[in-house]
Motif scaffolding. Structure first.
Motif, short mmCIF file in Angstrom:
data_model
loop_
_atom_site.label_atom_id
_atom_site.label_comp_id
_atom_site.label_asym_id
_atom_site.label_seq_id
_atom_site.Cartn_x
_atom_site.Cartn_y
_atom_site.Cartn_z
N ALA B 516 0.86 -1.18 0.00
CA ALA B 516 0.00 0.00 0.00
C ALA B 516 0.90 1.23 0.00
O ALA B 516 1.97 1.23 0.60
CB ALA B 516 -0.89 -0.01 1.23
N ARG B 517 0.48 2.25 -0.73
CA ARG B 517 1.30 3.45 -0.88
C ARG B 517 0.43 4.68 -0.64
O ARG B 517 -0.76 4.64 -0.93
CB ARG B 517 1.86 3.48 -2.31
CG ARG B 517 2.72 2.26 -2.61
CD ARG B 517 2.58 1.76 -4.03
NE ARG B 517 3.45 0.58 -4.20
CZ ARG B 517 3.93 0.17 -5.37
NH1 ARG B 517 3.64 0.80 -6.47
NH2 ARG B 517 4.70 -0.90 -5.42
N ASN B 518 1.01 5.73 -0.11
CA ASN B 518 0.25 6.97 -0.03
C ASN B 518 1.17 8.16 -0.23
O ASN B 518 2.39 8.04 -0.16
CB ASN B 518 -0.54 7.06 1.28
CG ASN B 518 0.38 7.03 2.48
OD1 ASN B 518 1.39 7.73 2.53
ND2 ASN B 518 0.04 6.18 3.46
N ARG B 576 1.64 8.34 -10.18
CA ARG B 576 0.43 7.60 -10.57
C ARG B 576 -0.59 7.70 -9.44
O ARG B 576 -0.73 6.81 -8.60
CB ARG B 576 0.77 6.15 -10.91
CG ARG B 576 -0.41 5.40 -11.51
CD ARG B 576 0.00 4.10 -12.18
NE ARG B 576 0.61 4.32 -13.49
CZ ARG B 576 -0.05 4.51 -14.62
NH1 ARG B 576 -1.37 4.49 -14.64
NH2 ARG B 576 0.59 4.70 -15.76
N ASP B 577 -1.34 8.77 -9.47
CA ASP B 577 -2.27 9.10 -8.39
C ASP B 577 -3.61 8.39 -8.61
O ASP B 577 -4.66 9.02 -8.73
CB ASP B 577 -2.43 10.63 -8.37
CG ASP B 577 -3.10 11.10 -7.10
OD1 ASP B 577 -3.21 10.30 -6.15
OD2 ASP B 577 -3.52 12.27 -7.06
N GLU B 578 -3.53 7.10 -8.71
CA GLU B 578 -4.72 6.24 -8.84
C GLU B 578 -4.30 4.88 -8.27
O GLU B 578 -3.12 4.64 -8.03
CB GLU B 578 -5.10 6.04 -10.32
CG GLU B 578 -4.04 5.27 -11.11
CD GLU B 578 -4.53 4.63 -12.42
OE1 GLU B 578 -5.74 4.61 -12.67
OE2 GLU B 578 -3.67 4.12 -13.16
N SER B 579 -5.25 4.00 -8.09
CA SER B 579 -4.91 2.62 -7.75
C SER B 579 -5.19 1.75 -8.95
O SER B 579 -6.20 1.95 -9.63
CB SER B 579 -5.74 2.12 -6.56
OG SER B 579 -5.38 2.82 -5.39
N CYS B 580 -4.31 0.83 -9.24
CA CYS B 580 -4.57 -0.13 -10.32
C CYS B 580 -3.73 -1.36 -10.05
O CYS B 580 -2.57 -1.25 -9.71
CB CYS B 580 -4.25 0.48 -11.69
SG CYS B 580 -2.57 1.08 -11.85
N GLY B 581 -4.34 -2.54 -10.19
CA GLY B 581 -3.61 -3.80 -10.01
C GLY B 581 -2.80 -3.80 -8.73
O GLY B 581 -3.31 -3.54 -7.64
N GLY B 582 -1.51 -4.10 -8.86
CA GLY B 582 -0.64 -4.19 -7.69
C GLY B 582 -0.26 -2.84 -7.11
O GLY B 582 0.34 -2.77 -6.05
N HIS B 583 -0.57 -1.76 -7.83
CA HIS B 583 -0.24 -0.42 -7.33
C HIS B 583 -1.45 0.12 -6.58
O HIS B 583 -2.44 0.54 -7.19
CB HIS B 583 0.12 0.48 -8.51
CG HIS B 583 0.25 1.92 -8.15
ND1 HIS B 583 1.23 2.40 -7.30
CD2 HIS B 583 -0.48 3.01 -8.52
CE1 HIS B 583 1.09 3.71 -7.17
NE2 HIS B 583 0.07 4.11 -7.89
N ARG B 585 -2.85 2.85 -4.19
CA ARG B 585 -2.71 4.13 -3.49
C ARG B 585 -3.89 4.24 -2.54
O ARG B 585 -5.04 4.22 -2.95
CB ARG B 585 -2.73 5.27 -4.51
CG ARG B 585 -1.39 5.45 -5.23
CD ARG B 585 -0.33 6.07 -4.33
NE ARG B 585 -0.71 7.40 -3.89
CZ ARG B 585 -0.34 8.52 -4.51
NH1 ARG B 585 0.44 8.48 -5.56
NH2 ARG B 585 -0.73 9.69 -4.05
N GLU B 586 -3.55 4.35 -1.25
CA GLU B 586 -4.61 4.31 -0.23
C GLU B 586 -5.66 5.41 -0.42
O GLU B 586 -6.79 5.28 0.03
CB GLU B 586 -3.98 4.40 1.16
CG GLU B 586 -3.32 3.09 1.55
CD GLU B 586 -2.46 3.19 2.79
OE1 GLU B 586 -1.97 4.31 3.11
OE2 GLU B 586 -2.26 2.16 3.45
N GLU B 587 -5.25 6.49 -1.11
CA GLU B 587 -6.21 7.59 -1.34
C GLU B 587 -7.31 7.17 -2.31
O GLU B 587 -8.34 7.83 -2.40
CB GLU B 587 -5.50 8.80 -1.94
CG GLU B 587 -4.37 9.39 -1.09
CD GLU B 587 -3.00 8.79 -1.39
OE1 GLU B 587 -2.96 7.65 -1.89
OE2 GLU B 587 -1.98 9.44 -1.11
N HIS B 588 -7.05 6.10 -3.10
CA HIS B 588 -8.01 5.75 -4.15
C HIS B 588 -8.49 4.32 -3.99
O HIS B 588 -7.91 3.39 -4.55
CB HIS B 588 -7.37 5.94 -5.53
CG HIS B 588 -6.86 7.33 -5.72
ND1 HIS B 588 -7.69 8.39 -5.94
CD2 HIS B 588 -5.60 7.82 -5.67
CE1 HIS B 588 -6.96 9.50 -6.03
NE2 HIS B 588 -5.69 9.18 -5.87
#
Ligand code: FAD
Ligand code: FES
Lengths: 247, 634
Positions: B516-518, B576-583, B585-588
Motif C-alpha cells: 500500500a502506498r500513499n 500515478r495518483d490512482e490505484s490499479c492492479g498491484g499499485h 494508493r490508499e487515497e483511491h
C-alpha cells in the motif's frame, strides 16, 4: 547458538588453500545453513576481512548453485535437501562444523567454496537434447505418452546439476548426472531417434572431462538432493552396450 | 524521448499475421553476417539465443551464474498458460487475451497481449517436441489445472517444477547450438554497461566474475533478457542474484523505463521468521486450488488453529469474492491478507500471517491425492518451518514476487534505443499493473521462441549501421567508466557492509512503496532514499580486490543501481495518483478495492533518466478490442 567452523579458504585457482577456523555467534535454529554463512561473512567483513565465497542463487533447492561438503558429506547428508534448504535446527550450540568445496579433478576450485562445473554443460552439449529447431512442432497432444513413461522421464529430469554426485563418489564419476539426462530423454518417444548416439557421445565427453569411472558404489544416490535413483545408471550402461554393438 | 509503439493497424486477430508478412526478411546467407548479443539465459534469453542461432545469426550469450541452466526461471513452480482448450471448457485465444488484459487492470498494451495469447499454443508444442516432461493423464494426454484469476483450466505443469523443466528444455536447445559453434556462451560474466553509437545499441561491457577482467563486446544488436527487479526490496521470492543493473545501465544510456512502480506481491509465501532472513519462499499459487484461506474472526486470537471452532473463522476470500473465492487474483488476495493482519487478526509471530488450510481437501480427497498434487511443496514447507501442513494449516503472508514494470518496448520488443531489444520479465509490455499466475513463463518463451526472432530481423534489415569494433571510443569510454566505479567502491573502506544497506533500503521500500502506498509515505521515501544513498557512497565497506572473484564487489554494484532505481520507482508511484492492479494508493479505494482513474491514467509512464532528474513521458493506451471495465472478481 555459537559454532566453531573450519572453512576451506583458497585465494584463487592457482594458489593453494587451507582450512581456517572461525567462531560464529548469534546463530538461530531457524536460519538456513547459508544464512549462517551470511552471518559469518557479516562478522568477517565487520572485522575488515574478506567474506567466504560460495555459490548460491535461488536458496530454495532448485537452481543447483549451492555446493558445500559439510562434515564430509555433500549438502550435509540430509535426505533430499541442498545446503540452502538445510536448517540450523539440525545443529546444536557448540558444534564443530567442517565446510569444504566439491572436490574433483573435473571441478577445479576457483575460490574458497566456489568450483568450476562447466564440464557438466559440455556433457549436455555433447548430446543431452532432442535435435529439434524452433517451429514446426506437431500439436502437443498428437503423440500420447503413457503416464508411467512420462513419470520415469520426469523422475530423471528432476536433476538440478549441482554436482553432489561427483563430490560424493570416490572416483569422482559423473555417471549419475549424465545418466539422469539420458534417462529423461530416452523414456520419451521424442528421444528415441538419437538415443544410442546420445549415450555414446555423452559417455565420451564425460571421460574427456576427467571424471572417473563408475564402480557402482551408489554414494551418488545417497547424497542426491533430488533422490535420483541409480536405476538411470543401469539404463545408461544397457544402452551403451547396445550402442557399441550397433557400432 | 520518442515513443513509437509501432502497433500494426487492422483487427486485433490479424495484427500479428499481417505484421509478419510486412516485415522485411534477411536471406539466410546474410544472417551469418550479423552478430547479436543476448544478455540473460532464463526462459526468455535461452529461447531467444537458441532460436536466433538456428536461424543463422551469430550469437554471444551472457549470464552471471556458473551455468545458463541456473537462471532464476528455474525456480518457477506452478505452471505455464496456453490457450489450447484441451479441457473443452471454453478457452480460446481471445479469452486468454481478455483475462490477461483484465488481470493487468487495463494497464497493459492489448496488441502485445493478444499476440502473446496467440503464440501460447505454439509454445506447448515446441516444449513437448524438445522432451519437456509435462504432467499427463493416464490416457497419455497432457494434464491441465486452473490457476489464480482464471475460470478455465489452461495451465500446463511439470510437478511443482515447471520453470525448471521449461528452462532445461531451452537450455538444452541452447547447448545444442553452443555445440555447433554458432552460440558463444559466457558464464559468470556480469553486464555493467550498454554501449550506444550514433544512438544505436552496439554492445556491452562485462566483468568476468572470476578473473575480474573488464571486457567490451560489439555487435549489430543487443537483447536484454535479464529478468525483474524484485530484489530492490531485499526480501523477495527472487533468487539472490536478480538485479536491475543491466536494465538500469541501459536506462542511463537513454532507454525509457516503463511503469517501475508496478510490482507484484504474491499472496502465498512463508512468513518472515527473523532479521537474519535472506529471502522469502513462495508456496505455489496452485495450493489455492485446494487450500482454504482463513483468519480468526477475533482480534489477537492466539489459540492453535484446531482449537478455533468453525464459526469463529473468517474464510475472507470466499466471503468477499464468492465467484472466485480462494482463486482471486494475486493483488486482490494479497491486499485482503494485509487488511486482515492490519485489523489485528493475523496469526503467527508478529501477527503477520494467515492460514492456508487443507483439512477439508484432505477429508474430501484423501491424504494420498493431496500428497500427489502438492507433496513437494508440503515437504518444502516442512523443511523451512519444521511444521507439518498435513496436520496443521500452513501460515502464509504476501511477499514481493514479480515486477511488471521494465524497459519500454514497442510492438517489435525494441526499446526507444534502436537495436536494443528487451524480452521476458525485463520489459514492461504484457502484464499491465498485475500479472496473472502462469503467464510469465508463457511470456518469456513467447518472446524468445516466437516473437523476437521475427522482429529483430526487421531492425537488422533496415538499420544499415556500419560495422563497429571495440576500438571505437565509446567502448573505451564505457570500459573506463566501469573501472572508475569499481575503484571507487574499493576505495571507500567504510564501516557498513553492502547487505546492511540493501536490507535498510529494501525495508524502506516495503514499508512505503510496497503493498500500500500513499502521498505522505512516498514523499518521505523520496527524502530517505537519497540520504541513505549518500551514506552508502561514504560509508560502505567493500573488501578484496578488483582482479579476483569478489562477491562483495558484485553486490555493491547492484545495490548502487538499486539506490538510483528505487528513487525513480517511488517517483512513479507518487506520480500515478490512482490505484490499479498491484499499485494500491490508499487515497483511491472503494471498499478496499483498487480504484482506477482511466480519464487521467490510461497510459504507460515512461521515465527518461539520463538527466539530473527523471522525466516522465507517456504512451497513451488504446483499447479497441477489449473495453476497460471495473475489474470485479465478486
Ligand atoms: C519463486 C517463483 C516462482 C514462480 N513461478 C511462476 C510460475 O509458476 N509461472 C509463471 O508463469 N511464472 C512464475 N514466476 C515468474 C517467472 O519465473 C519469471 O518471471 C521468469 O522466469 C523470468 O524469466 P526471464 O527469462 O525474463 O528472466 P530470468 O529467468 O530471471 O533470467 C535472467 C537472466 O539474466 C541474467 N542476468 C541478469 N542480470 C545480468 C547482468 N547484469 N549481466 C549478465 N547477466 C545478467 C541472469 O544470469 C539470468 O540468466 C515465478 C517466479 C518466482 C520468483
Ligand atoms: S541456492 Fe539454488 S539450489 Fe541451493
Amino acid at each position: 547458538m555459537k559454532l566453531k567452523l573450519h572453512v576451506w579458504r583458497q585465494p584463487n585457482k592457482d594458489q593453494a588453500g587451507a582450512m581456517k577456523d572461525y567462531a560464529v555467534e548469534g546463530v538461530s535454529e531457524h536460519m538456513s545453513f547459508l544464512e549462517m554463512m551470511d552471518t559469518l561473512n557479516e562478522q568477517l567483513m565487520n572485522k575488515g576481512e574478506e567474506p567466504v565465497a560460495f555459490d548460491h542463487d535461488c536458496r530454495e533447492g532448485i537452481c543447483g548453485s549451492c555446493s558445500m561438503v559439510i562434515n564430509g558429506l555433500p549438502h550435509g547428508g540430509h535426505k533430499g535437501v541442498t545446503v540452502c534448504q538445510l536448517h540450523m535446527r539440525h545443529f546444536k550450540d557448540g558444534d564443530e562444523i567442517f565446510i569444504e568445496p566439491w572436490r574433483a579433478k573435473a571441478f577445479p576450485v576457483l575460490k574458497d567454496l566456489v568450483v568450476d562445473r562447466a564440464a557438466f554443460d559440455r556433457i549436455v552439449a555433447s548430446g543431452g537434447y532432442v535435435s529439434v529447431a524452433t517451429g514446426g512442432a506437431p500439436d502437443a497432444n498428437a503423440l500420447p505418452i503413457p503416464k508411467k513413461e512420462a513419470d520415469l522421464s520426469m523422475d530423471a529430469a528432476a536433476c538440478i546439476g549441482c554436482g553432489a554426485c561427483v563430490a560424493a563418489c570416490k572416483n569422482a564419476s559423473a555417471m549419475l548426472f549424465t545418466a539422469a539426462k539420458a534417462s529423461h530423454l530416452n523414456h520419451l518417444p521424442q528421444g528415441q531417434p538419437e538415443r544410442f548416439e546420445r549415450v555414446k557421445n555423452m559417455s565420451m565427453q564425460m571421460d574427456a572431462e576427467g571424471f572417473g569411472t563408475c564402480t557402482n558404489l551408489s554414494q551418488c544416490e545417497a547424497v542426491c538432493p533430488k533422490e535420483i535413483s541409480v536405476r538411470v545408471i543401469a539404463e545408461f550402461n544397457a544402452d551403451l552396450i547396445k550402442a557399441q554393438v550397433k557400432g | 524521448m520518442k515513443l513509437e509503439s509501432r502497433i500494426p493497424s487492422g483487427p486485433i486477430e490479424n495484427k500479428w499475421t499481417s505484421h509478419k508478412m510486412s516485415m522485411p526478411l534477411i536471406n539466410p546467407a546474410n544472417k551469418r553476417k550479423f552478430k547479436i548479443i543476448v544478455v540473460g539465459t532464463g526462459l526468455a534469453g535461452s529461447s531467444a539465443a537458441a532460436t536466433l542461432s538456428e536461424l543463422g545469426y551469430q550469437v554471444e550469450s551472457f549470464c552471471f551464474q556458473d551455468s545458463p541452466r541456473r537462471a532464476h526461471s528455474i525456480a518457477a513452480q506452478g505452471g505455464i498458460n496456453a490457450a489450447k482448450n484441451y479441457q473443452n471448457d471454453g478457452d480460446s485465444v481471445r479469452r486468454l487475451a481478455y483475462d490477461t488484459v483484465k488481470g493487468g487492470d487495463f494497464r497493459g498494451r492489448e496488441s502485445n497481449i493478444y499476440r502473446l495469447a496467440e503464440v501460447s499454443v505454439n509454445i506447448i508444442d515446441q516444449c513437448v517436441a524438445q522432451g519437456v516432461p509435462f504432467a499427463r493423464e493416464y490416457g497419455g494426454h497432457l494434464s491441465n489445472r486452473s490457476f489464480g484469476g482464471a475460470q478455465v483450466s489452461r495451465t500446463f505443469y511439470a510437478r511443482g517444477q515447471t520453470g525448471q523443466q521449461l528452462l532445461i528444455g531451452a537450455y538444452q536447445a541452447l547447448e545444442k547450438q553452443i555445440h555447433t559453434g554458432s552460440v558463444r556462451m559466457h558464464t559468470r560474466h556480469e553486464m555493467l554497461e550498454l554501449v550506444t553509437i550514433d544512438g544505436h545499441a552496439r554492445g556491452i561491457i562485462t566483468r568476468d566474475m572470476v578473473s575480474g577482467k573488464v571486457e567490451a563486446w560489439a555487435a549489430d544488436a543487443v537483447v536484454l533478457a535479464t529478468g525483474g527487479y524484485g530484489n530492490a526490496y531485499f526480501l523477495s521470492t527472487n533468487a539472490k542474484g536478480c538485479n536491475v543493473t543491466a536494465t538500469w545501465r541501459a536506462a542511463k544510456k537513454g532507454a525509457g523505463f516503463a511503469n517501475p512502480c508496478y510490482t507484484q506481491i504474491h499472496p502465498t509465501c512463508i512468513p518472515q521468521a527473523g532479521d537474519y532472513q535472506s529471502k522469502l519462499t513462495l508456496m505455489s499459487e496452485s495450493l489455492r486450488n485446494d487450500g482454504r484461506v482463513w483468519a480468526p474472526k477475533k482480534k489477537g486470537d492466539t489459540r492453535a488453529p484446531d482449537q478455533i471452532p468453525e464459526d469463529e473463522r473468517d474464510y475472507y476470500l470466499e466471503r468477499k469474492y464468492p465467484s472466485f473465492g480462494n482463486l482471486a487474483p494475486r493483488d486482490i488476495a494479497s491486499r485482503a491478507a494485509k487488511q486482515v493482519c492490519d485489523e489485528g487478526r493475523g496469526v503467527g509471530p508478529g501477527g503477520r500471517g494467515v492460514f492456508l488450510d487443507f483439512a477439508d481437501a484432505i477429508k474430501r480427497l484423501g491424504k494420498k491425492v493431496i500428497s500427489e498434487r502438492y507433496g513437494n511443496l508440503f515437504d518444502m514447507y516442512t523443511t523451512i518451518t519444521g511444521e507439518d501442513p498435513y496436520s496443521v494449516p500452513m501460515r502464509i503472508y504476501p511477499a514481493v514476487h514479480y515486477t511488471m514494470g521494465g524497459l519500454w518496448v514497442d510492438y517489435n520488443l525494441m526499446s526507444n534505443l534502436p537495436g536494443l531489444h528487451v524480452i521476458g520479465e525485463a520489459n514492461f509490455s504484457d502484464h499491465g499493473a498485475n500479472r496473472l499466475g502462469a503467464s510469465a513463463l508463457m511470456q518469456g518463451l513467447a518472446d524468445g521462441y516466437f516473437v523476437l526472432p521475427y522482429t529483430i530481423g526487421a531492425y537488422l534489415a533496415t538499420a544499415k549501421q556500419p560495422k563497429v569494433t571495440t576500438d571505437h571510443p565509446e567502448f573505451k569510454k564505457a570500459v573506463a567508466d566501469v573501472n572508475t566505479r569499481t575503484a571507487k567502491f574499493l576505495s571507500i573502506k567504510g564501516k557498513r557492509t553492502v547487505d546492511s544497506f540493501h536490507r535498510q533500503l529494501g525495508n524502506m521500500m516495503w514499508e512505503k512503496c510496497g503493498m500500500a502506498r500513499n502521498d505522505k509515505g512516498l514523499n518521505e521515501l523520496l527524502k530517505e532514499i537519497p540520504a541513505l544513498r549518500e551514506e552508502f557512497w561514504q560509508n560502505v565497506n567493500v573488501p578484496g580486490s578488483a582482479d579476483n572473484l569478489n562477491t562483495a564487489l558484485e553486490k555493491a554494484g547492484r545495490v548502487a543501481d538499486f539506490f538510483e532505481f528505487c528513487e525513480t520507482m517511488a517517483m512513479d508511484a507518487l506520480d500515478r495518483d490512482e490505484s490499479c492492479g498491484g499499485h494500491f494508493r490508499e487515497e483511491h479505494e472503494d471498499e478496499g478495492e483498487a480504484k482506477r482513474n482511466d480519464e487521467k491514467f490510461s497510459h504507460v509512464s515512461v521515465w527518461e533518466v539520463t538527466g539530473d532528474k527523471p522525466v516522465r513521458h507517456k504512451e497513451p493506451l488504446v483499447f479497441e478490442a477489449f473495453h476497460p471495465s471495473v475489474r470485479s472478481y465478486k
